[in-house]
Structure formats: C-alpha cells, structure tokens
Design an enzyme around this catalytic site. Structure first.
Site, PDB file in Angstrom:
ATOM      1  N   ASP A 108      29.561  56.099  36.773  1.00  0.00           N
ATOM      2  CA  ASP A 108      29.395  55.364  38.027  1.00  0.00           C
ATOM      3  C   ASP A 108      29.887  53.934  37.810  1.00  0.00           C
ATOM      4  O   ASP A 108      30.362  53.600  36.724  1.00  0.00           O
ATOM      5  CB  ASP A 108      27.916  55.371  38.465  1.00  0.00           C
ATOM      6  CG  ASP A 108      27.014  54.559  37.532  1.00  0.00           C
ATOM      7  OD1 ASP A 108      27.522  54.011  36.521  1.00  0.00           O
ATOM      8  OD2 ASP A 108      25.820  54.459  37.815  1.00  0.00           O
TER       9      ASP A 108
ATOM     10  N   ASP B  97      28.478  49.956  38.295  1.00  0.00           N
ATOM     11  CA  ASP B  97      27.268  49.176  38.553  1.00  0.00           C
ATOM     12  C   ASP B  97      27.629  47.703  38.794  1.00  0.00           C
ATOM     13  O   ASP B  97      28.374  47.117  38.009  1.00  0.00           O
ATOM     14  CB  ASP B  97      26.327  49.247  37.332  1.00  0.00           C
ATOM     15  CG  ASP B  97      26.095  50.683  36.854  1.00  0.00           C
ATOM     16  OD1 ASP B  97      25.412  51.430  37.555  1.00  0.00           O
ATOM     17  OD2 ASP B  97      26.619  51.042  35.772  1.00  0.00           O
TER      18      ASP B  97
ATOM     19  N   ASP C 100      26.367  51.673  42.194  1.00  0.00           N
ATOM     20  CA  ASP C 100      25.041  51.054  42.316  1.00  0.00           C
ATOM     21  C   ASP C 100      25.210  49.564  42.560  1.00  0.00           C
ATOM     22  O   ASP C 100      25.909  48.891  41.808  1.00  0.00           O
ATOM     23  CB  ASP C 100      24.233  51.227  41.015  1.00  0.00           C
ATOM     24  CG  ASP C 100      23.474  52.542  40.975  1.00  0.00           C
ATOM     25  OD1 ASP C 100      23.506  53.288  41.974  1.00  0.00           O
ATOM     26  OD2 ASP C 100      22.851  52.820  39.930  1.00  0.00           O
TER      27      ASP C 100
HETATM   28  P1  DGT Z   1      27.893  55.365  32.500  1.00  0.00           P
HETATM   29  O1  DGT Z   1      27.289  56.711  32.303  1.00  0.00           O
HETATM   30  O2  DGT Z   1      29.306  55.345  32.082  1.00  0.00           O
HETATM   31  O3  DGT Z   1      27.690  54.855  33.874  1.00  0.00           O
HETATM   32  O4  DGT Z   1      27.122  54.408  31.454  1.00  0.00           O
HETATM   33  P2  DGT Z   1      26.219  53.159  31.755  1.00  0.00           P
HETATM   34  O5  DGT Z   1      25.898  52.536  30.456  1.00  0.00           O
HETATM   35  O6  DGT Z   1      26.846  52.289  32.800  1.00  0.00           O
HETATM   36  O7  DGT Z   1      24.871  53.781  32.273  1.00  0.00           O
HETATM   37  P3  DGT Z   1      24.150  53.656  33.698  1.00  0.00           P
HETATM   38  O8  DGT Z   1      25.143  53.443  34.795  1.00  0.00           O
HETATM   39  O9  DGT Z   1      23.245  54.837  33.829  1.00  0.00           O
HETATM   40  O10 DGT Z   1      23.213  52.396  33.573  1.00  0.00           O
HETATM   41  C1  DGT Z   1      23.687  51.125  33.216  1.00  0.00           C
HETATM   42  C2  DGT Z   1      22.588  50.297  32.678  1.00  0.00           C
HETATM   43  O11 DGT Z   1      21.725  49.922  33.712  1.00  0.00           O
HETATM   44  C3  DGT Z   1      21.753  51.053  31.648  1.00  0.00           C
HETATM   45  O12 DGT Z   1      21.747  50.377  30.442  1.00  0.00           O
HETATM   46  C4  DGT Z   1      20.362  51.022  32.126  1.00  0.00           C
HETATM   47  C5  DGT Z   1      20.397  50.197  33.372  1.00  0.00           C
HETATM   48  N1  DGT Z   1      19.736  50.915  34.462  1.00  0.00           N
HETATM   49  C6  DGT Z   1      20.167  51.982  35.131  1.00  0.00           C
HETATM   50  N2  DGT Z   1      19.280  52.350  36.061  1.00  0.00           N
HETATM   51  C7  DGT Z   1      18.258  51.476  35.966  1.00  0.00           C
HETATM   52  C8  DGT Z   1      17.021  51.297  36.660  1.00  0.00           C
HETATM   53  O13 DGT Z   1      16.663  52.032  37.565  1.00  0.00           O
HETATM   54  N3  DGT Z   1      16.256  50.255  36.258  1.00  0.00           N
HETATM   55  C9  DGT Z   1      16.643  49.401  35.254  1.00  0.00           C
HETATM   56  N4  DGT Z   1      15.863  48.409  34.887  1.00  0.00           N
HETATM   57  N5  DGT Z   1      17.767  49.555  34.598  1.00  0.00           N
HETATM   58  C10 DGT Z   1      18.560  50.558  34.944  1.00  0.00           C
HETATM   59 MG    MG Z   2      27.156  52.974  34.791  1.00  0.00          MG
END
Ligand code: DGT
Ligand code: MG
Length: 374
Positions: A204, A206, A298
C-alpha cells in the site's frame, strides 16, 4: 577472543532498534523461511510464535556475512530452538522440511489467499476456512454477506494483490499533495511506511499529513476525501476521527487514534502503459483499454506536536516499531506510541520535534529510515 576454532564470535545487540538493518542482506534463504513461519503463525493468530520467528528473521537480516555454519551464530540474540533447527535443516539440506510443508499446506494457501482480500483478517479467514471456503469462487458461492470493505476487496482483488511501485507511490503522492494543498495550504504531506525506508515496492502507500499551526489540521480528512472523490480518484474510503487525548492514559497501545482514512485509489495509468493485472488482459481482449488500477492508500493526519512520534511510528518496519516499544518499556521504564513518549519515573511526557530527539530520549543511537528494515 579465541574460542579454539576458526569462527570468530560476532556480538549483536539484542533489540532490533539497536541495530542497522538495510533492505539488502546476505541471508535471504534463511530470512524468507523464518518469515514464512512467522506469517503462518500470524494466520493462526499465534502472536507469541509469530514474534519469535520475526525476531529470529531480523537477527539474520542484520547478520553481516552469508551463513554457512550454525556455529557462526554463537552470541546472536533471539534465536530459539525452533528457529535454530529450521536454520540447521536449511544448512544441511538446502531447505527446511517444515517450511516447505507449510508452504504447500491447504490451510496456509487458503488463509493467505483469503486474508489478501482487503477487509479480511485472520479471524474471518479462519472462520471461512472452517466452513470449507478456500478461494474467491467458493466465497462467492457461499453467499456470505460481505462488509463494504470486503466487497471492495473482492472487486479489486487482482489489482490489490499486485505490488505498488515507487513510481506509482510518487504519482499518488502528487495527487494527495494537490488535494491537501487545495483544502489546507501549507499543510505538509510525507510519504511514510516501507517507501520511506527505501523499499522499491509495497502493498500500500502510507501518507502522514500535518500543519505547522496546531489545530489547523483538525477535520482535514473529510475535506480531502471530498476533493479526491470529485475528481474520481477514490474507489473506496472509510474515515476515522481522531480519538486521542492525553487524559486517556499512558500511550501503551499499539493502535493509534489519529484522524485517518483507509482508501482504495483509482490510479490513472499512463497511455500505452504496461498492463498490470489479469483484469487488464481480460479488458484488453474485450477490446477495452484499462486506464486505471486500484491501489491501497492510507492517509493519516496528526497534530504538529505529535509529528515526530507519528513519523517514527508510521515508518516501520513493524518489527522495528515493536522493538522500540519493548526497549522503551523494558530498558527505560517509558511508554512509546505514535502519539507520545511518557516517562513513568518522572511521570511526564517527553517532547520531541524530530525522530533524532526521540532516539536520544530513549538513549538509542539514531537509526535512519533506510536502516530500520528489521
Ligand atoms: P508494505 O507492506 O510494503 O506496505 O510495508 P509497510 O512497512 O509500509 O507496512 P504497513 O503499510 O502495513 O505499515 C507501515 C507502518 O505503519 C508500520 O510500521 C506500522 C505502522 N502502522 C500501520 N498501521 C498502523 C496502525 O493502525 N497504527 C499504528 N500506530 N501504526 C500503524
Ligand atoms: Mg505500507
């Protein structure tokens, strides 16, 4: 120290937030195996086991040389019996029997497929699996009532299971900046999540949004969403209002309370661009030209005084975040969240304007985003 054999003892700090973990490392065969077991534990809602495998994988991501002998791992933290036996199996046989059996298991495959639907978590997928549902056609035939999020997840399944490129993230960044700028000039939009850590693709995109004058950011999400909708950029969205107050207690929970929008973007694709998914092929065969793809986005809005905490909390990786909180609690008697840092001994919140200041409050060496890939 000489230990009587060739292998030098390598000392590695225990918490992943004390280490520098880059995207590329030397032990992918091992980290992928351990990550698969972690994923399987998550799908079985066995959080303890999942974290143990995630920590073991993180240790190997930070290991500086290719592993050829388990004795190299002496002095390395977070490697339990189970993880070590998986590593040993791979060293001896080139692969782990447990990992390969898991990878092929009907339950793992079905749970992965079902939880890949936006809006479907491990609990729902487990229930469906129990009822004999293994794939999308069976889900459809079951006549299950789906939430609005799940309906969108099914409708855009092929697009949403295709990873998002950095170029697509940047294009979405421009769209978000335009919308935010139109509704609240001088608001700041920051790309966070995996892309901020230097990943070239993600599941996704962010974004963290704030404004230097605290309070001006309040209620921004509905306005930005209206702007995006009017321009046909949204296929789905769900807004959450800010529910954070310092009075609500010390910030121990991992869930945060920011004003937030979970969305699926309708991303225009360049004319004559590469087809992205099977849906494209179908459309192209029908003689239609697909001009867009669905992407999970997000949007998170935070008050300026919480920006550094939100930035740190939303940059990840998830394990790095978890380890930061564990360090804060266990080593510093502090509570860290994406909103604030509370010192339990002094009984006060510690302010920070930058991520560097938060690391300093925690007595940790500063680790830049590209080295938080634990
Ligand atoms: P990806 O799978 O390529 O999108 O990898 P990321 O590292 O971007 O993972 P993602 O998008 O699930 O989440 C990004 C960061 O944001 C992760 O380290 C944790 C944080 N995060 C995600 N959802 C929430 C939430 O609901 N609350 C809080 N506090 N942090 C969140
Ligand atoms: Mg992400």
């Amino acid at each position: 120290a000489s230990s009587g054999d060739e292998t030098a003892t390598f000392s590695m700090p225990i918490y992943a937030c004390q280490r520098r973990t880059t995207l590329d490392h030397r032990n992918a065969v091992f980290t992928e195996a351990l990550s698969l077991l972690a994923e399987n534990a998550e799908l079985s809602q066995d959080e303890g086991r999942a974290v143990a495998f995630r920590r073991a994988a993180a240790t190997l991501k930070a290991f500086p040389e290719p592993l050829t002998d388990a004795r190299q791992l002496r002095g390395c933290p977070c490697l339990g019996q189970h993880s070590l036996s998986v590593i040993q199996d791979i060293l001896e046989n080139g692969s782990s029997r447990e990992v390969e059996a898991t990878r092929r298991s009907e339950r793992f495959k079905a749970m992965k497929l079902l939880t890949a639907i936006f809006g479907v978590g491990a609990k729902t997928a487990a229930q469906w699996f129990q009822e004999g549902i293994r794939n999308l056609p069976q889900l459809h035939q079951s006549g299950r009532v789906l939430t609005r999020a799940q309906q969108a997840g099914v409708a855009h399944y092929d697009d949403l299971t295709q990873s998002v490129t950095r170029a697509e993230a940047d294009t979405i960044g421009q769209i978000v900046e335009e919308a935010v700028g139109a509704k609240l000039p001088s608001a700041r939009v920051t790309l966070v999540g995996g892309f901020r850590r230097g990943k070239l693709s993600g599941h996704d995109v962010d974004f963290l949004i704030t404004h230097p004058e605290e309070g001006r950011e309040e209620g921004l999400i509905p306005k930005v969403v209206a702007h995006l909708e009017a321009r046909d950029f949204l296929l789905y969205h769900k807004n959450n209002r800010n529910s954070y107050t310092e009075a609500s207690g010390t910030p121990a929970s991992t869930m945060d309370h920011f004003e937030r929008c979970f969305s699926i973007f309708k991303l225009p694709m360049p004319e004559g661009g590469e087809p992205h998914s099977r849906q494209d092929d179908v459309a192209l065969r029908r003689g239609e030209c697909r001009r867009w793809r669905a992407v999970r986005v997000d949007l998170v809005v935070c008050p300026f005084s919480q920006f550094a905490f939100a930035l740190l909390g939303w940059t990840g990786s998830k394990l790095f975040e978890r380890e930061l909180r564990r360090w804060a609690t266990q080593q510093k008697n502090m509570s860290l969240s994406s909103h604030a840092l509370y010192d339990n001994k002094q009984r006060k919140y510690l302010k920070a304007a930058t991520e560097e200041e938060i690391f300093a409050h925690l007595s940790l060496e500063y680790i830049p985003p590209s080295e938080r890939n634990a």
